[in-house]
Design an enzyme around this catalytic site. Structure first.
Site: not given
Length: 530
Positions: A239, A465, A494
């Site tokens: 991320s 996501d 995610h």
């Protein structure tokens, strides 16, 4: 803000909030001389500098010790049980003044056991920004299977995060984001709230705020590399950690070996308004969850069809806009409900879906005026959003985003964007496009990093996501022709590697970590059947 960019601690069986479920933290969730101060090559030095102005940091001796800080330190115990040791790395607060004030960066390490085939250190970043990563080596080492024996797996709490030198703006919330509400009065309330948060940070942490940036975190990583005694590092970033990896590889070319970026941020879209553009993906994730909940109406009572479940969510939203809902000791208003929904959407599995469904059932009961004791997931989420218990998390996350890239300062820009998005997406638009404390922050001291033209990295992303959307991964893949992309198709997930639990992805990543050879072509994997 919400935990917009933090993956769960998948292999250990627990999850992180924000990009997920129940235990720890995060919600979406993104030069170089030897000092990392200009766009010169990493080996160049200012004329006035010594041959290595950071020599005392690069050659420091690390004091490795038990990771346990006390009898209640679960993270430390897990690390010790996995064979990890912990140390503090000293770094300059300001890399322009390496002889000035110092801070510490906390790291953990599980050493390679296959020393004959050792690759080197694998540094981890779990996202956030502002998420703790020191506790992650045990589950990452487990996800790596046999190849993990060839790496020193290193967790790093970035500057001002977790066990590193702390930062806390003493906020009444852990989340700097709010929904804009349904009218101009609500928007103005969020503007006043955001301005107060920024003022609190100036008052309590103004002396360090200019140095809470991704570029300085990347410089710290390079000090960690040198202090570990290695010429290059491998890197696994989830991320926001993907953006950090992009910045590090740009600022310090030639110092990366194998790079895996999971939940990939397009650097051209990184900044204080990181949620903009995620509305469609979050709506898709919400609809997927609603279908799941409808199939379990006997358990959760939210509706027998997807449409009925979505109507129940909208009923909560509209009721909270009329009168704040009483949930335990909290009052949940129109500014909070969209964040609760966002916080429930990032992990595509039965456990996370069930937590969210129980939370929505609690809110639905509150709309009927019932006395509600929130379920554990909702209680944890509201505690994060409506108390100062996690002030430190929101403080650091916001400081990084605001310190990296300047946000628009005119509230009318945000109001216009909120109104335009509301027509298309009434639930997510007013939070994804709303202002936050960065609109009232001091300007960044450095320009954003212009990311390098190419890097042979392995990129991983799910098509659904809702935090780091799939378009970000495809944009980086186009920008980096030497890279390869593993696509997880059909999951609103995610963070994938070691988290989602699909052998197709995990085997491909581990093969790359084992050999250093990227797949010959991009790879597509399929989500679990429901």
């Amino acid at each position: 803000m919400i935990r917009l960019a933090r993956p769960p601690r998948g292999a250990s069986g627990t999850t992180s909030r924000g990009a997920s479920g129940t235990t720890r933290k995060a919600a979406l969730g993104l030069a170089a001389t030897a000092l990392g101060l200009t766009a010169l090559p990493a080996t160049a030095l200012p004329a006035h500098a010594a041959s290595d102005p950071l020599a005392r940091y690069h050659h420091q001796r690390l004091d490795w010790k038990s990771c346990v800080l006390g009898p209640d330190d679960t993270t430390g115990k897990e690390l010790d049980q996995a064979g990890a040791r912990c140390a503090d790395v000293t770094v300059p607060l300001d890399y322009r003044d390496p002889d000035g004030r110092t801070i510490t960066v906390a790291i953990s390490r599980i050493r390679a056991t296959d020393t004959a085939h050792r690759v080197g250190p694998l540094l981890l970043n779990g996202g956030g920004p502002g998420g703790q990563t020191l506790g992650d080596p045990p589950w990452v080492r487990q996800a790596m299977k046999d190849v993990g024996a060839r790496y020193d797996v290193v967790g790093v709490d970035p500057r001002f995060v977790g066990r590193s030198t702390p930062l806390d703006c003493h906020w009444p919330t852990g989340a700097a984001f709010r929904g804009a509400g349904h009218d101009r009065a609500g928007f103005d309330r969020t503007a006043a709230f955001s301005e107060d948060l920024a003022q609190r940070c100036r008052r309590h942490a103004g002396d360090v705020l200019p140095y809470v940036t991704t570029r300085n975190t990347a410089r710290d990583m390079d000090v960690v590399r040198a202090a570990l005694g290695d010429r290059r590092i491998s890197y696994l970033g989830y991320s926001y950690g993907s953006y950090l990896g992009e910045v590090y590889a740009t600022m310090f070319p030639g110092r990366t070996d194998r790079v895996v970026l999971d939940g990939v941020i397009d650097p051209d879209r990184y900044g204080p308004r990181l949620l903009r553009g995620t509305e469609k993906a979050n709506r898709h994730a919400l609809e997927g969850w609603a279908s799941w909940a409808a199939a379990r109406n006997a358990t959760y009572g939210l509706g027998r069809t997807r449409g009925a479940v979505l109507a129940a969510v909208d009923r909560v939203r509209t009721a909270a806009a009329r009168t704040p809902l009483r949930v335990g000791d909290h009052r949940v208003d129109e500014h909070i409900v969209p964040l609760v929904v966002l916080d429930g959407l990032s992990q595509d599995n039965d456990s996370a879906y069930g937590d969210f469904a129980q939370g929505m059932r609690d809110l639905l009961r509150a709309t009927d005026g019932q006395r509600v004791t929130p379920s554990p997931w909702l209680a944890d989420t509201l505690k994060f959003m409506l108390t100062g218990a996690d002030s430190h998390y929101g403080s650091v996350q916001t400081a990084i985003l605001c310190g990296d890239i300047a946000a628009p300062r005119d509230p009318e820009i945000y109001w216009r964007d909120v109104q335009n998005s509301r027509e298309r997406e009434p639930l997510f638009g007013p939070v994804a496009n709303n202002l936050n404390a960065c609109a009232f922050w001091d300007p960044p001291r450095e320009r954003p990093t212009t990311i390098r033209d190419d890097l042979p990295a392995l990129l991983v992303n799910a098509t659904g996501d809702p935090r780091t959307t799939y378009e970000g991964a495809t944009e980086v893949r186009r920008a980096w022709p030497s890279s390869r992309l593993i696509t997880l198709r059909g999951a609103d997930q995610h963070a994938v590697y070691g988290v989602y639990g699909t052998p197709c992805v995990d085997t491909a990543v581990n093969a790359y970590l084992a050999t250093g050879r990227l797949p010959a072509a991009d790879l597509t994997c399929r989500a679990h059947a429901r």
